[in-house]
Design a protein around this motif. Structure first.
Motif, PDB file in Angstrom:
ATOM      1  N   VAL A 163       0.156  39.054  12.434  1.00  0.00           N
ATOM      2  CA  VAL A 163       0.970  39.016  11.228  1.00  0.00           C
ATOM      3  C   VAL A 163       0.605  40.194  10.352  1.00  0.00           C
ATOM      4  O   VAL A 163      -0.562  40.456  10.098  1.00  0.00           O
ATOM      5  CB  VAL A 163       0.757  37.677  10.479  1.00  0.00           C
ATOM      6  N   ASN A 164       1.632  40.923   9.922  1.00  0.00           N
ATOM      7  CA  ASN A 164       1.451  42.073   9.057  1.00  0.00           C
ATOM      8  C   ASN A 164       0.921  41.630   7.696  1.00  0.00           C
ATOM      9  O   ASN A 164       1.424  40.678   7.113  1.00  0.00           O
ATOM     10  CB  ASN A 164       2.804  42.769   8.849  1.00  0.00           C
ATOM     11  N   LYS A 165      -0.055  42.323   7.158  1.00  0.00           N
ATOM     12  CA  LYS A 165      -0.613  41.965   5.853  1.00  0.00           C
ATOM     13  C   LYS A 165       0.365  42.292   4.724  1.00  0.00           C
ATOM     14  O   LYS A 165       0.333  41.678   3.675  1.00  0.00           O
ATOM     15  CB  LYS A 165      -1.944  42.703   5.613  1.00  0.00           C
ATOM     16  N   ASN A 166       1.258  43.272   4.919  1.00  0.00           N
ATOM     17  CA  ASN A 166       2.194  43.682   3.873  1.00  0.00           C
ATOM     18  C   ASN A 166       3.222  42.596   3.588  1.00  0.00           C
ATOM     19  O   ASN A 166       3.728  42.509   2.479  1.00  0.00           O
ATOM     20  CB  ASN A 166       2.965  44.947   4.284  1.00  0.00           C
ATOM     21  N   ASN A 167       3.568  41.777   4.562  1.00  0.00           N
ATOM     22  CA  ASN A 167       4.641  40.802   4.431  1.00  0.00           C
ATOM     23  C   ASN A 167       4.193  39.498   3.793  1.00  0.00           C
ATOM     24  O   ASN A 167       5.009  38.630   3.571  1.00  0.00           O
ATOM     25  CB  ASN A 167       5.218  40.466   5.807  1.00  0.00           C
ATOM     26  N   ARG A 168       2.912  39.317   3.543  1.00  0.00           N
ATOM     27  CA  ARG A 168       2.384  38.058   3.032  1.00  0.00           C
ATOM     28  C   ARG A 168       3.004  37.703   1.679  1.00  0.00           C
ATOM     29  O   ARG A 168       3.197  38.558   0.828  1.00  0.00           O
ATOM     30  CB  ARG A 168       0.878  38.145   2.856  1.00  0.00           C
ATOM     31  N   VAL A 169       3.275  36.406   1.485  1.00  0.00           N
ATOM     32  CA  VAL A 169       3.772  35.901   0.211  1.00  0.00           C
ATOM     33  C   VAL A 169       2.570  35.338  -0.535  1.00  0.00           C
ATOM     34  O   VAL A 169       1.830  34.512  -0.001  1.00  0.00           O
ATOM     35  CB  VAL A 169       4.848  34.814   0.440  1.00  0.00           C
ATOM     36  N   LYS A 170       2.379  35.793  -1.774  1.00  0.00           N
ATOM     37  CA  LYS A 170       1.163  35.442  -2.516  1.00  0.00           C
ATOM     38  C   LYS A 170       1.197  34.011  -3.070  1.00  0.00           C
ATOM     39  O   LYS A 170       0.320  33.218  -2.811  1.00  0.00           O
ATOM     40  CB  LYS A 170       0.955  36.422  -3.674  1.00  0.00           C
ATOM     41  N   SER A 171       2.242  33.666  -3.852  1.00  0.00           N
ATOM     42  CA  SER A 171       2.267  32.329  -4.459  1.00  0.00           C
ATOM     43  C   SER A 171       3.534  31.588  -4.055  1.00  0.00           C
ATOM     44  O   SER A 171       4.571  32.196  -3.799  1.00  0.00           O
ATOM     45  CB  SER A 171       2.200  32.434  -5.988  1.00  0.00           C
ATOM     46  N   THR A 172       3.419  30.264  -4.024  1.00  0.00           N
ATOM     47  CA  THR A 172       4.563  29.442  -3.607  1.00  0.00           C
ATOM     48  C   THR A 172       5.090  28.605  -4.766  1.00  0.00           C
ATOM     49  O   THR A 172       5.871  27.681  -4.552  1.00  0.00           O
ATOM     50  CB  THR A 172       4.145  28.498  -2.461  1.00  0.00           C
ATOM     51  N   ASN A 173       4.685  28.927  -5.993  1.00  0.00           N
ATOM     52  CA  ASN A 173       5.048  28.095  -7.144  1.00  0.00           C
ATOM     53  C   ASN A 173       6.550  28.052  -7.387  1.00  0.00           C
ATOM     54  O   ASN A 173       7.113  26.994  -7.635  1.00  0.00           O
ATOM     55  CB  ASN A 173       4.328  28.590  -8.410  1.00  0.00           C
ATOM     56  N   ASP A 174       7.225  29.205  -7.350  1.00  0.00           N
ATOM     57  CA  ASP A 174       8.638  29.263  -7.708  1.00  0.00           C
ATOM     58  C   ASP A 174       9.561  29.289  -6.488  1.00  0.00           C
ATOM     59  O   ASP A 174      10.744  29.570  -6.611  1.00  0.00           O
ATOM     60  CB  ASP A 174       8.899  30.490  -8.585  1.00  0.00           C
ATOM     61  N   ILE A 175       9.040  28.955  -5.314  1.00  0.00           N
ATOM     62  CA  ILE A 175       9.842  28.989  -4.092  1.00  0.00           C
ATOM     63  C   ILE A 175      10.158  27.556  -3.658  1.00  0.00           C
ATOM     64  O   ILE A 175       9.257  26.719  -3.559  1.00  0.00           O
ATOM     65  CB  ILE A 175       9.085  29.714  -2.952  1.00  0.00           C
TER      66      ILE A 175
END
Length: 172
Positions: A2-14
């Motif tokens: 998994v590419n490190k650039n594509n990571r999603v940081k927070s899931t609060n507003d998703i």
């Protein structure tokens, strides 16, 4: 990988929707009888380019699914979805599973098998051609599909890498 650039940081507003891919029941025989445990592989996505998968194990199915959802929320990635399909062809493998993803014209639909279909629909892809070869193990198919999607690059990323402006690419 998994590419490190594509990571999603927070899931609060998703707003994430979970989808069960497979449940596996295992049995352990002891002096007291048989003990059943369940392993559930779950995919979560927001139908708009964000996807993650997780594996949950427990003595009950519902608990295993809940654990899988929590694990999936911890490793989300962002995938470029271009007009309801993928930007380019991609090949990936994980373990004994090999997959091929190809972009499709609007109206084609998701032409993919069980585990791959769950991943592609959760990410929000509506038109794609997919083929799996080798092992049809759902765990490996999900991981191979996520690996293929994480390697996707949008037209904007390709243009930036080549040092070309997007106006030049799309307007000639």
């Amino acid at each position: 990988m998994v590419n490190k650039n594509n990571r999603v940081k927070s899931t609060n507003d998703i707003e994430l929707k979970d989808r069960l891919v497979a449940i596996n029941r295992t049995t352990k025989v002891t002096k007291g009888g048989r003990t059943f445990t369940f392993a559930a592989i779950v995919v979560v996505g927001n139908d708009n380019g964000i996807i993650g998968y997780g594996l949950g194990k427990a003595n009950e199915v519902t608990t295993a699914i809940a654990k899988g959802v929590e694990a999936a929320k911890k490793n989300l990635i962002k995938v470029p979805v271009h007009k309801g399909t993928i930007p380019h062809e991609q090949i990936a493998k994980f373990g004994g599973s090999r997959i091929i993803l190809k972009p499709a014209t609007p109206g084609t639909g998701v032409k993919a098998g069980g585990a791959m279909r769950a991943v592609l629909e959760s990410v929000g892809i509506t038109d794609v051609l997919a083929k799996s070869k080798g092992s049809s193990n759902p765990h490996n198919l999900v991981k191979a599909t996520i690996a293929a999607l994480s390697e996707m690059r949008s037209p904007k990323q390709v243009a930036q890498h080549r040092g070309v402006s997007l106006d030049k690419v799309f307007n000639g």
